[in-house]
Scaffold this active site. Sequence first.
Site, mmCIF file in Angstrom:
data_model
loop_
_atom_site.group_PDB
_atom_site.id
_atom_site.type_symbol
_atom_site.label_atom_id
_atom_site.label_comp_id
_atom_site.label_asym_id
_atom_site.label_seq_id
_atom_site.Cartn_x
_atom_site.Cartn_y
_atom_site.Cartn_z
ATOM 1 N N ARG A 294 0.607 -1.658 0.199
ATOM 2 C CA ARG A 294 0.148 0.081 -0.023
ATOM 3 C C ARG A 294 0.546 1.455 0.167
ATOM 4 N NH1 ARG A 294 -1.159 2.106 5.484
ATOM 5 N NH2 ARG A 294 -2.755 2.555 4.659
ATOM 6 N N TRP B 226 12.173 8.804 7.025
ATOM 7 C CA TRP B 226 12.739 7.165 7.746
ATOM 8 C C TRP B 226 12.541 6.009 6.981
ATOM 9 C CZ3 TRP B 226 12.666 4.465 12.530
ATOM 10 C CH2 TRP B 226 11.201 3.828 12.500
ATOM 11 N N ASN C 184 6.597 13.818 5.932
ATOM 12 C CA ASN C 184 6.403 12.432 6.515
ATOM 13 C C ASN C 184 6.311 10.972 4.674
ATOM 14 O OD1 ASN C 184 3.718 10.369 7.926
ATOM 15 N ND2 ASN C 184 4.908 9.668 6.654
ATOM 16 N N SER D 34 6.797 15.550 9.461
ATOM 17 C CA SER D 34 7.707 14.947 8.911
ATOM 18 C C SER D 34 8.044 13.770 9.852
ATOM 19 C CB SER D 34 9.102 16.143 9.122
ATOM 20 O OG SER D 34 10.520 16.053 8.514
ATOM 21 N N GLN D 35 9.217 13.328 9.681
ATOM 22 C CA GLN D 35 9.049 12.132 10.062
ATOM 23 C C GLN D 35 10.087 12.272 10.754
ATOM 24 O OE1 GLN D 35 9.270 8.462 7.587
ATOM 25 N NE2 GLN D 35 6.682 7.993 8.497
ATOM 26 N N GLU E 118 -5.683 9.604 5.784
ATOM 27 C CA GLU E 118 -5.799 8.506 5.119
ATOM 28 C C GLU E 118 -5.913 7.364 6.332
ATOM 29 O OE1 GLU E 118 -1.611 9.784 8.128
ATOM 30 O OE2 GLU E 118 -3.281 11.067 6.040
ATOM 31 N N ASP F 10 3.702 4.564 14.561
ATOM 32 C CA ASP F 10 2.494 4.556 15.422
ATOM 33 C C ASP F 10 1.533 3.798 15.203
ATOM 34 O OD1 ASP F 10 3.521 4.160 12.401
ATOM 35 O OD2 ASP F 10 1.309 5.203 11.459
ATOM 36 N N GLU G 297 6.943 -5.827 6.072
ATOM 37 C CA GLU G 297 6.911 -4.834 6.532
ATOM 38 C C GLU G 297 7.947 -5.281 8.577
ATOM 39 O OE1 GLU G 297 4.372 -1.269 8.002
ATOM 40 O OE2 GLU G 297 3.179 -3.228 7.718
ATOM 41 N N GLU H 152 -3.184 -0.348 11.408
ATOM 42 C CA GLU H 152 -4.561 0.018 10.956
ATOM 43 C C GLU H 152 -4.674 -0.630 9.593
ATOM 44 O OE1 GLU H 152 -4.387 4.632 12.533
ATOM 45 O OE2 GLU H 152 -3.831 4.334 11.016
#
EC number: 3.2.1.28
Length: 568
Positions: free
Chosen positions: A169, A176, A213, A223-224, A296, A329, A511, A526
């Site tokens: 996705r 990062w 991001n 940002s990240q 999102e 997150d 991931e 999520e």
Amino acid sequence: MPHVVARSGDVMSSAAPPSCTSLLGLSLSMFVAPCTLTAAPLDTPVVNAPAPTPPTPDQAYPELFQAVQSGELFDDQKHFVDFLPLRDPALINADYLAQHDHPGFDLRKFVDANFEESPPVQTDAIRQDTALREHIDLLWPKLVRSQNHVPPYSSLLSLPHPYVVPGGRFREVYYWDSYFTMLGLVKSGQTTLSRQMLDNFAYLIDTYGHIPNGNRSYYLSRSQPPFFSYMVELQAGVEGQAVYQRYLPQLQKEYAYWMQGSDDVQPGQAARHVVRLADGSVLNRYWDERDTPRPEAWLHDTRTAAEVKDRPAAEVYRDLRAGAESGWDYTSRWLADGQNLRTIRTTAIIPIDLNSLLYHLERTLAQACAQPGAACSRDYAALAQQRKQAIDAHLWNKAGYYADYDWQTRTLSDQITAAALYPLFAGLASDDHAKRTASTVRRTLVRPGGLATTAVKTGQQWDEPNGWAPLQWVAVDGLRRYGEQALARTIGERFLAQVQALFAREHKLVEKYGLETNAAGGGGGEYALQDGFGWTNGVTLMLLNLYPGKGAKAAPAKRVRKTEAAAR
């Protein structure tokens, strides 16, 4: 514009980035102007003015957007915001408003007629008999995108050079993530692509004032974790020390973004990403420009905010957004009760990992100044030293590890997390603190499959039992810096074995990973588990290089090969 206090001690400011600001006891005027040096040109277009910020999907067609997201037209809330409008979004929204009450109106057919779908990144059409290293080498081309021109109305932001996306996705570049991906690119000999990605991030800094991001309009408000200085360091290892001066202007702009708002912030207050503690020390937090639901993840955020009865929804939304900026997150680190997302208060937390990264940025700026010992070099080094002192004073838990600090309640967290190893990764830990942190991590976070993210089970994806490739690398690299070779090897080899085991069964890299014996990919969060996967590929290559023999030659178990049609 006068300051507006958004909540206890939180000052909102529209001030420009600092040009003469007191930071950690030093005036920025001592080094910002003197260090704005003429650097070697970037191989990117010259940007004379900031690019106009494109509207986000919830701004471009608000009523249609809410109908689609609240109606759960798609399983993944990110799916619709990546769709390409086929004509002016204002006209699409107007047509929706004119038609949606008509008998027989079909929302899905309306969307299909007015938008082009963005398919996920496909990585499953690779030969099934490849070994792990070869598989990763074959994956890189499938993850490369080139978008120097995007169609009108797209939420995607154009970039001048090719870049690597994570996969699934995640069809865009992420800040990062990319550092860990770039580690793998360099290890694979793809140094030109690594340089192009670095130039893309420099372009984003010049264009928007920071690295968002990701390269989507809906990511521009945050940002990240700031890994740009690590990317510069990585490329300097390939091209030489001149790289530091080449990217000095962008390093300075990156620093100004994270320190913006520090001019007027008083002890016990925060402004944007900056917090000034009661003793005058300045440290940083995660933050987001906007205080609305993330486009999102719109339905997730509105449902979370609806559960909160004692805080304004805008505060909850900003904390959710700040949690997204953190990269974690979500996690118990940001939760007041340690369990429930509705108690999120990310902006109240001074994270140990963020401040370690900013220490590295300050050290890199000191190195990037043109002449060793020049005033700006000394001043950036002094800022780094004062940040280190503030971290030692406020973010060191005497139980033997680094932790996060709640600046609103003035309390240090008693939770041990994988973030405790960032000071070792950044080289700011003393030998004693590094040794004690390693001992605590060994006792509390080492699992059969590598390093646990936290020791708390919440159902959030950045908690037990998940393990993440970037945190494994931060741990391994940081521990090795301080001579903790055995613990580094244990973590690295165990995670590598976990990657290899899932690869042997399913012929993919994912991931995140479960860390129990024979575990599948990680869960929680999520969205469904994604494969590809950029940062896992990069870290796996680094670990294969460090610890050969742990899956370097093993091929996956034989499986029935999918046809191209089935793969599509």
